[in-house]
Scaffold this active site. Structure first.
Site, short mmCIF file in Angstrom:
data_model
loop_
_atom_site.label_atom_id
_atom_site.label_comp_id
_atom_site.label_asym_id
_atom_site.label_seq_id
_atom_site.Cartn_x
_atom_site.Cartn_y
_atom_site.Cartn_z
N ASP A 12 -9.90 0.51 14.89
CA ASP A 12 -10.65 0.41 13.64
C ASP A 12 -12.03 1.07 13.75
O ASP A 12 -12.96 0.69 13.03
CB ASP A 12 -10.78 -1.06 13.19
CG ASP A 12 -9.42 -1.70 12.96
OD1 ASP A 12 -8.50 -1.00 12.49
OD2 ASP A 12 -9.27 -2.90 13.26
N ARG A 63 0.78 -2.17 14.81
CA ARG A 63 0.77 -1.84 16.24
C ARG A 63 -0.47 -1.03 16.56
O ARG A 63 -0.81 -0.09 15.82
CB ARG A 63 2.00 -0.99 16.63
CG ARG A 63 3.33 -1.65 16.40
CD ARG A 63 3.53 -2.92 17.14
NE ARG A 63 3.54 -2.80 18.59
CZ ARG A 63 3.53 -3.85 19.42
NH1 ARG A 63 3.50 -5.06 18.94
NH2 ARG A 63 3.55 -3.66 20.72
N ASN A 81 0.83 -1.21 0.00
CA ASN A 81 0.00 0.00 0.00
C ASN A 81 0.86 1.26 0.00
O ASN A 81 0.52 2.25 -0.66
CB ASN A 81 -0.96 0.00 1.19
CG ASN A 81 -2.22 -0.79 0.89
OD1 ASN A 81 -3.04 -0.38 0.07
ND2 ASN A 81 -2.36 -1.94 1.53
N GLN A 87 -8.15 -3.63 -4.68
CA GLN A 87 -8.99 -2.45 -4.43
C GLN A 87 -8.30 -1.50 -3.45
O GLN A 87 -8.41 -0.28 -3.58
CB GLN A 87 -10.35 -2.87 -3.89
CG GLN A 87 -11.16 -3.74 -4.83
CD GLN A 87 -11.39 -3.08 -6.17
OE1 GLN A 87 -11.91 -1.97 -6.22
NE2 GLN A 87 -11.00 -3.74 -7.23
N ARG A 117 4.37 0.82 25.75
CA ARG A 117 3.72 1.37 24.57
C ARG A 117 3.94 2.88 24.48
O ARG A 117 4.16 3.43 23.41
CB ARG A 117 2.22 1.08 24.65
CG ARG A 117 1.65 0.44 23.41
CD ARG A 117 0.21 0.05 23.62
NE ARG A 117 0.04 -1.40 23.52
CZ ARG A 117 0.04 -2.09 22.40
NH1 ARG A 117 0.20 -1.50 21.23
NH2 ARG A 117 -0.11 -3.39 22.39
N HIS A 153 -8.04 -0.66 6.34
CA HIS A 153 -8.42 -1.90 7.03
C HIS A 153 -9.09 -2.84 6.02
O HIS A 153 -10.01 -2.43 5.30
CB HIS A 153 -9.38 -1.57 8.17
CG HIS A 153 -9.81 -2.79 8.92
ND1 HIS A 153 -8.98 -3.44 9.81
CD2 HIS A 153 -10.95 -3.50 8.89
CE1 HIS A 153 -9.61 -4.49 10.29
NE2 HIS A 153 -10.82 -4.56 9.75
C1 GAR Z 1 -3.22 -4.76 3.93
O1 GAR Z 1 -4.16 -5.70 3.45
C2 GAR Z 1 -3.86 -3.85 4.94
O2 GAR Z 1 -5.20 -3.53 4.64
C3 GAR Z 1 -3.79 -4.70 6.19
O3 GAR Z 1 -2.54 -5.34 6.13
C4 GAR Z 1 -2.13 -5.46 4.77
C5 GAR Z 1 -0.79 -4.81 4.60
O4 GAR Z 1 -0.26 -5.04 3.33
N1 GAR Z 1 -3.91 -3.90 7.37
C6 GAR Z 1 -4.36 -4.38 8.54
O5 GAR Z 1 -4.69 -5.53 8.69
C7 GAR Z 1 -4.42 -3.36 9.65
N2 GAR Z 1 -4.84 -3.98 10.88
P1 GAR Z 1 0.90 -4.13 2.74
O6 GAR Z 1 2.02 -4.12 3.79
O7 GAR Z 1 1.33 -4.83 1.50
O8 GAR Z 1 0.34 -2.77 2.48
#
Ligand code: GAR
Length: 213
Positions: free
Chosen positions: A149, A95, A14, A177, A69, A113
């Site tokens: 979230d 995190r 992403n 998407q 944290r 998400h």
């Molecule tokens: C993505 O699918 C994102 O939506 C998800 O992790 C993946 C990361 O992929 N995020 C979560 O689950 C957040 N809790 P990427 O490192 O290739 O972008």
């Protein structure tokens, strides 16, 4: 100009999608928006390779090296300030962030998400979608609040769940998407055309049309 700081934990697809869009569409010239830095909480995150290859400034803040944290988040806040962040973009950042970090950048943090919130907050969204037997699944971009979230929604994109899907197949369909939706959402928020006011997302009809996939 406005600075985006991207937070990652892993693969970084992403992050790559947002960066490549910003280059293709020439965000710095056209919108006064640029990615000023990348921060990973994992030294081995694949996304760091892409940052290095493209000369994008990056920093590793390994959460395991901090006793609490709060201590980790203090360091994260400093690093974001060092990159002069106007907008923080969580891209597979795994995190949970407390109100300490969230309050430091109120209304200026986005997350992606892999589910149609408010369905399936948390982890293992694709497995849970298949388990629930829903026929439409997808992705949500939202402002980050102290509720996991749970912040105001900016944009969503839906995909079908197909008979025989495995979690990985469904995840790949959603990810395509994600790579379309996130760059648009990030740019619109960075431009100030989409913003958070009193816990709600405000945008004009044009922006909402750009987000409709
Ligand atoms: C993505 O699918 C994102 O939506 C998800 O992790 C993946 C990361 O992929 N995020 C979560 O689950 C957040 N809790 P990427 O490192 O290739 O972008």
């Amino acid at each position: 100009s406005k600075n985006i700081v991207v937070l990652i934990s892993g693969r970084g697809s992403n992050f790559k999608a947002v960066y490549e869009r910003s280059v293709q569409e020439n965000w710095p010239e056209k919108y006064g928006v640029r990615i000023s830095g990348v921060i990973s909480n994992r030294p081995e995150a694949g996304g760091l390779t892409f940052a290095k290859e493209n000369n994008i400034p990056f920093k590793v803040i390994d959460h395991k090296e901090y006793p609490t944290r709060e201590a980790f988040e203090e360091e994260l806040i400093k690093a974001c300030e060092d990159f002069d962040a106007d907008l923080i973009v969580l891209a597979g950042f795994m995190r949970v962030l407390t109100s300490l970090f969230v309050n430091a950048f109120e209304g200026r943090i986005l997350n992606i998400h892999p589910a149609l919130l408010p369905m399936f907050p948390g982890l293992h969204t694709h497995e849970r979608a298949l388990e629930a037997g829903i026929r439409i699944h997808g992705v949500t971009v939202h402002f980050v609040s102290a509720v996991l979230d749970g912040g105001a929604i900016v944009g969503q994109a839906a995909v079908p769940v197909l008979a025989g899907d495995t979690p990985d197949e469904l995840a790949a369909r959603v990810l395509k998407q994600e790579h379309i939706l996130y760059p648009r959402a990030v740019r619109l928020v960075a431009e100030g055309r989409v913003r958070l006011e009193n816990g709600r997302t405000i945008m004009d009809r044009g922006a909402s049309q750009e987000l409709a996939i």
